[in-house]
Design an enzyme around this catalytic site. Sequence first.
Site, PDB file in Angstrom:
ATOM      1  N   GLU A   1      23.034 -27.943   5.224  1.00  0.00           N
ATOM      2  CA  GLU A   1      23.700 -26.618   5.321  1.00  0.00           C
ATOM      3  C   GLU A   1      25.165 -26.479   5.592  1.00  0.00           C
ATOM      4  OE1 GLU A   1      21.164 -23.646   7.191  1.00  0.00           O
ATOM      5  OE2 GLU A   1      22.899 -22.675   7.934  1.00  0.00           O
TER       6      GLU A   1
ATOM      7  N   GLU B   1      24.458 -20.680   2.934  1.00  0.00           N
ATOM      8  CA  GLU B   1      24.580 -19.659   3.611  1.00  0.00           C
ATOM      9  C   GLU B   1      25.640 -18.503   3.314  1.00  0.00           C
ATOM     10  OE1 GLU B   1      23.455 -19.892   7.622  1.00  0.00           O
ATOM     11  OE2 GLU B   1      24.648 -18.244   8.350  1.00  0.00           O
TER      12      GLU B   1
ATOM     13  N   ASP C   1      13.833 -23.276  19.435  1.00  0.00           N
ATOM     14  CA  ASP C   1      13.121 -21.912  19.210  1.00  0.00           C
ATOM     15  C   ASP C   1      11.661 -21.742  19.504  1.00  0.00           C
ATOM     16  OD1 ASP C   1      15.773 -21.737  18.023  1.00  0.00           O
ATOM     17  OD2 ASP C   1      14.909 -21.746  15.958  1.00  0.00           O
TER      18      ASP C   1
ATOM     19  N   HIS D   1      28.570 -18.500   5.720  1.00  0.00           N
ATOM     20  CA  HIS D   1      29.277 -19.902   5.739  1.00  0.00           C
ATOM     21  C   HIS D   1      30.162 -19.991   4.298  1.00  0.00           C
ATOM     22  CE1 HIS D   1      25.857 -21.721   8.190  1.00  0.00           C
ATOM     23  NE2 HIS D   1      26.447 -20.815   8.744  1.00  0.00           N
TER      24      HIS D   1
ATOM     25  N   ASP E   1      20.358 -19.407   3.004  1.00  0.00           N
ATOM     26  CA  ASP E   1      20.138 -18.478   4.390  1.00  0.00           C
ATOM     27  C   ASP E   1      20.941 -17.064   3.841  1.00  0.00           C
ATOM     28  OD1 ASP E   1      18.785 -20.414   5.648  1.00  0.00           O
ATOM     29  OD2 ASP E   1      20.306 -20.545   7.381  1.00  0.00           O
TER      30      ASP E   1
ATOM     31  N   HIS F   1      14.057 -23.827  14.774  1.00  0.00           N
ATOM     32  CA  HIS F   1      14.527 -24.941  15.432  1.00  0.00           C
ATOM     33  C   HIS F   1      13.473 -25.375  16.335  1.00  0.00           C
ATOM     34  CE1 HIS F   1      18.400 -22.827  14.492  1.00  0.00           C
ATOM     35  NE2 HIS F   1      19.008 -24.356  14.196  1.00  0.00           N
TER      36      HIS F   1
ATOM     37  N   ASP G   1      18.710 -15.741   7.879  1.00  0.00           N
ATOM     38  CA  ASP G   1      19.298 -16.167   9.021  1.00  0.00           C
ATOM     39  C   ASP G   1      20.522 -15.216   9.370  1.00  0.00           C
ATOM     40  OD1 ASP G   1      20.638 -17.743  10.900  1.00  0.00           O
ATOM     41  OD2 ASP G   1      21.303 -19.535   9.741  1.00  0.00           O
TER      42      ASP G   1
HETATM   43  C1  XUL Z   1      24.521 -21.752  12.090  1.00  0.00           C
HETATM   44  C2  XUL Z   1      23.320 -21.707  11.219  1.00  0.00           C
HETATM   45  C3  XUL Z   1      21.827 -22.291  11.830  1.00  0.00           C
HETATM   46  C4  XUL Z   1      21.355 -22.969  10.711  1.00  0.00           C
HETATM   47  C5  XUL Z   1      20.258 -23.987  11.154  1.00  0.00           C
HETATM   48  O1  XUL Z   1      25.629 -20.861  11.600  1.00  0.00           O
HETATM   49  O2  XUL Z   1      23.230 -21.145  10.075  1.00  0.00           O
HETATM   50  O3  XUL Z   1      21.338 -21.478  12.242  1.00  0.00           O
HETATM   51  O4  XUL Z   1      20.819 -22.230   9.688  1.00  0.00           O
HETATM   52  O5  XUL Z   1      20.483 -24.628  12.391  1.00  0.00           O
HETATM   53 CO    CO Z   2      22.209 -20.950   8.571  1.00  0.00          CO
END
Ligand code: XUL
Ligand code: CO
Length: 443
Positions: free
Chosen positions: A239, A275, A111, A278, A303, A108, A346
């Site tokens: 995402e 992810e 970061d 998620h 992720d 990001h 991640d």
């Molecule tokens: C948050 C997440 C973020 C994204 C990028 O849950 O996964 O880190 O991957 O913004």
């Molecule tokens: Co993520």
Amino acid sequence: MSNIVLGEKEFFKGITQVKYEGPKTDNPMAFRWYDESRVVAGKTLKDHLRFAGAYWHSFVGNGADPFGEPTHIFPWNAKADAVERAKDKMDAAFEFLTKMNLPFYCFHDVDVVDYTNDINENDRRLQALVEYAKQKQAASGVKLLWGTANLFSNRRYMNGASTNPDFHVLAHGAAQVKAALDATIALGGENYVFWGGREGYMTLLNTDMKREQAHFAKFLHTAKDYARKNGFKGTFFIEPKPCEPSKHQYDYDAATVIGFLREYDLLNDFKLNLEVNHATLAGHTFQHELQVATDAGMLGSIDANRGDYQNGWDTDQFPNNITEIVEAMLVILGGTGLQGGGINFDAKIRRNSTDPADLFYAHIGGMDIFARALIIADSILQKSEYKKIRTERYASFDTGKGKAFEEGKLSLEDLRQYAIENGEPAVLSGKQEYLENLINNYI
Ligand code: XUL
Ligand code: CO
């Protein structure tokens, strides 16, 4: 193998390059499965997996939680000047990435370098670090898998960024996205991610959901048009995540996002970055999310992490469940693969994992489990009855009336007639336990 790239000083002293030593090694600082040049299903593991280190968890996240102060005290955070401090952090990042043999990284904007509330100053800082990253990338061969903008931490985004009810806030989000896109393009970033943690709502009592989602789509179109105009050829990823930090996030899960992209005419430029944790939060398996995206031709990137079976939040632990990852790899390898993306860790080491070596062990475990799962999934697909059992389950649609139905040639009356003529259907097993054993036999 990448060259180890150090800055002025070495941050991870005593740790050299992590190498493949095979399953029998007792060296905890070696790969047992990730032999980057091993060819599986026609491609090297390196090219299949395209592993990336995540800047935020590994070099920014400091172990703090809502109940406690930071526990990871990073030596690269010492300098007073923000740009100089950020360069030290980038030195540490590239030292780690190259020692780990990670071919990609992701970030990001915030970061890379600390942001202020002054847009021009932020742009100046980010550009300084982009110039520095160009040198680091050239020296190491490490590439940018994706860049993104953090539109969720600053207090101005508490009601969302592109879905904020206040246009003024949306414009600030746009300024950040512009700079993050410029950075991604300048660094040859292969993709750009939108994760909208606050693009959702806390209560419908104060929310015009339809209007907010339309703003979200307009924002994505505007950002995409800007990036394309400025030469970005890569893929945009959305995402999905159902909640946290918002109560309800608009990008709930893969199916929701695909519907949204279709409704707002964004399917050509966007794919999904899925992810694991998620998916868990959305009440799905990771495999389910991968299959939904694959079936729509929309699987872009991953992720990698895992959640916790006993609690309901995004713990972002490193992956270590071989069955889960093998089943995921069956979907990826058996489908269209990752389109343009890779596997980004991640994931964060625990608050009480405070040795510099812990970050290495975490990534070694994660890379090995994906490599091993890929090898196993390939064997299952090549050598076992797995594909045959699945195909044969649908054999009644391959010929005769079943085929005619698939082709849209039968009416409801025709179907009724078939049911009468053929009597009661046989009871056919789904063979779930048989298939579960089959997978385990290959693990
Ligand atoms: C948050 C997440 C973020 C994204 C990028 O849950 O996964 O880190 O991957 O913004
Ligand atoms: Co993520």
